[in-house]
Design a protein around this motif. Sequence first.
Motif, PDB file in Angstrom:
ATOM      1  N   ALA A 121       0.978  -1.223  -0.033  1.00 43.96           N
ATOM      2  CA  ALA A 121      -0.074  -0.026  -0.169  1.00 43.96           C
ATOM      3  C   ALA A 121       0.887   1.294   0.019  1.00 43.96           C
ATOM      4  N   ALA A 122       2.085   1.233   0.585  1.00 43.54           N
ATOM      5  CA  ALA A 122       2.952   2.489   0.789  1.00 43.54           C
ATOM      6  C   ALA A 122       3.726   2.562  -0.499  1.00 43.54           C
ATOM      7  N   LEU A 123       3.859   1.585  -1.285  1.00 46.75           N
ATOM      8  CA  LEU A 123       4.825   1.623  -2.613  1.00 46.75           C
ATOM      9  C   LEU A 123       4.077   2.614  -3.673  1.00 46.75           C
ATOM     10  N   PRO A 124       5.205   3.422  -4.307  1.00 47.44           N
ATOM     11  CA  PRO A 124       4.565   4.302  -5.266  1.00 47.44           C
ATOM     12  C   PRO A 124       3.739   3.422  -6.294  1.00 47.44           C
ATOM     13  N   ALA A 125       2.750   3.971  -7.106  1.00 49.34           N
ATOM     14  CA  ALA A 125       2.105   3.314  -7.899  1.00 49.34           C
ATOM     15  C   ALA A 125       2.899   2.552  -9.027  1.00 49.34           C
ATOM     16  N   ARG A 126       3.727   3.179  -9.674  1.00 53.63           N
ATOM     17  CA  ARG A 126       4.439   2.589 -10.541  1.00 53.63           C
ATOM     18  C   ARG A 126       5.364   1.470 -10.026  1.00 53.63           C
ATOM     19  N   GLN A 127       5.848   1.508  -8.782  1.00 53.00           N
ATOM     20  CA  GLN A 127       6.652   0.158  -8.096  1.00 53.00           C
ATOM     21  C   GLN A 127       5.567  -0.841  -8.076  1.00 53.00           C
ATOM     22  N   ARG A 128       4.658  -0.379  -7.399  1.00 53.17           N
ATOM     23  CA  ARG A 128       3.403  -1.407  -7.299  1.00 53.17           C
ATOM     24  C   ARG A 128       3.046  -2.149  -8.473  1.00 53.17           C
ATOM     25  N   ASP A 129       2.732  -1.640  -9.580  1.00 54.62           N
ATOM     26  CA  ASP A 129       2.470  -1.881 -10.744  1.00 54.62           C
ATOM     27  C   ASP A 129       3.308  -2.939 -11.336  1.00 54.62           C
ATOM     28  N   VAL A 130       4.595  -2.457 -11.183  1.00 51.63           N
ATOM     29  CA  VAL A 130       5.644  -3.301 -11.811  1.00 51.63           C
ATOM     30  C   VAL A 130       6.002  -4.462 -11.146  1.00 51.63           C
ATOM     31  N   LEU A 131       6.082  -4.473  -9.740  1.00 52.32           N
ATOM     32  CA  LEU A 131       6.024  -5.536  -9.020  1.00 52.32           C
ATOM     33  C   LEU A 131       5.315  -6.569  -9.076  1.00 52.32           C
ATOM     34  N   LEU A 132       3.790  -6.112  -9.211  1.00 51.21           N
ATOM     35  CA  LEU A 132       2.718  -7.207  -9.267  1.00 51.21           C
ATOM     36  C   LEU A 132       2.573  -7.775 -10.544  1.00 51.21           C
ATOM     37  N   ALA A 173      12.323   0.442 -11.116  1.00 50.28           N
ATOM     38  CA  ALA A 173      11.140   0.313  -9.996  1.00 50.28           C
ATOM     39  C   ALA A 173      10.940  -1.111  -9.428  1.00 50.28           C
ATOM     40  N   LEU A 174      11.367  -2.413 -10.238  1.00 55.63           N
ATOM     41  CA  LEU A 174      11.318  -3.486  -9.686  1.00 55.63           C
ATOM     42  C   LEU A 174      12.438  -3.517  -8.638  1.00 55.63           C
ATOM     43  N   HIS A 175      13.648  -3.052  -8.812  1.00 56.76           N
ATOM     44  CA  HIS A 175      14.829  -3.166  -7.940  1.00 56.76           C
ATOM     45  C   HIS A 175      14.119  -2.427  -6.612  1.00 56.76           C
ATOM     46  N   ARG A 176      13.710  -1.061  -6.574  1.00 56.94           N
ATOM     47  CA  ARG A 176      13.416  -0.376  -5.449  1.00 56.94           C
ATOM     48  C   ARG A 176      12.081  -1.018  -4.681  1.00 56.94           C
TER      49      ARG A 176
END
Length: 182
Positions: free
Chosen positions: A118-129, A155-158
């Motif tokens: 929930a705390a991840l920035p939107a781009r990082q969350r999208d990339v990770l998921l 983004a994935l690394h972060r």
Amino acid sequence: MAEPRRSLPDVADLFDSHGAELLRYCTGRVGPTVAEDVVADTFLIAHQRRHRLADGPARAWLYGIASNLLRRHRRSETRALRALARTGRDLDQTDIADGAAARADASALTRRLAAVLAALPARQRDVLLLYAVAELGYEEIARTLDIPLGSVQSALHRARVKLRAALATDCAAHESPDGGPR
């Protein structure tokens, strides 16, 4: 001389090829009820815009449509993740067996991970998921989100660094002073 008319992709074939994996991805993002609506809307939009898909990667195109629809649900997704982080209860599950120690540990970890997501920035969350749930590769994610490959990698690394830090904190909290489990 006129160009030969290109045949449009058959959305039914696209659904047969990618529907189940798209539903699994969307379910992981927003739960089963909303996921079904998102997937249905994805294929409706795909049908309406099928003229835009040339001979390109249909999978990335469909994930792009779904990601855009999921973005509309971002506030609901974030609220649900925060509620899960606070309570440990998934709002889409009504039959939760509380009591088993393993379940409690899993619930605590789930809450912690939900809070981090929930705390991840939107781009990082999208990339990770897209990477972890949809199992897309870097290039597919870049095409799906219409961002450079380097941005996907960054983004994935972060996101991974933040998740590892959260897991390390969680594991440290469950160890005794001698290094073993409590």
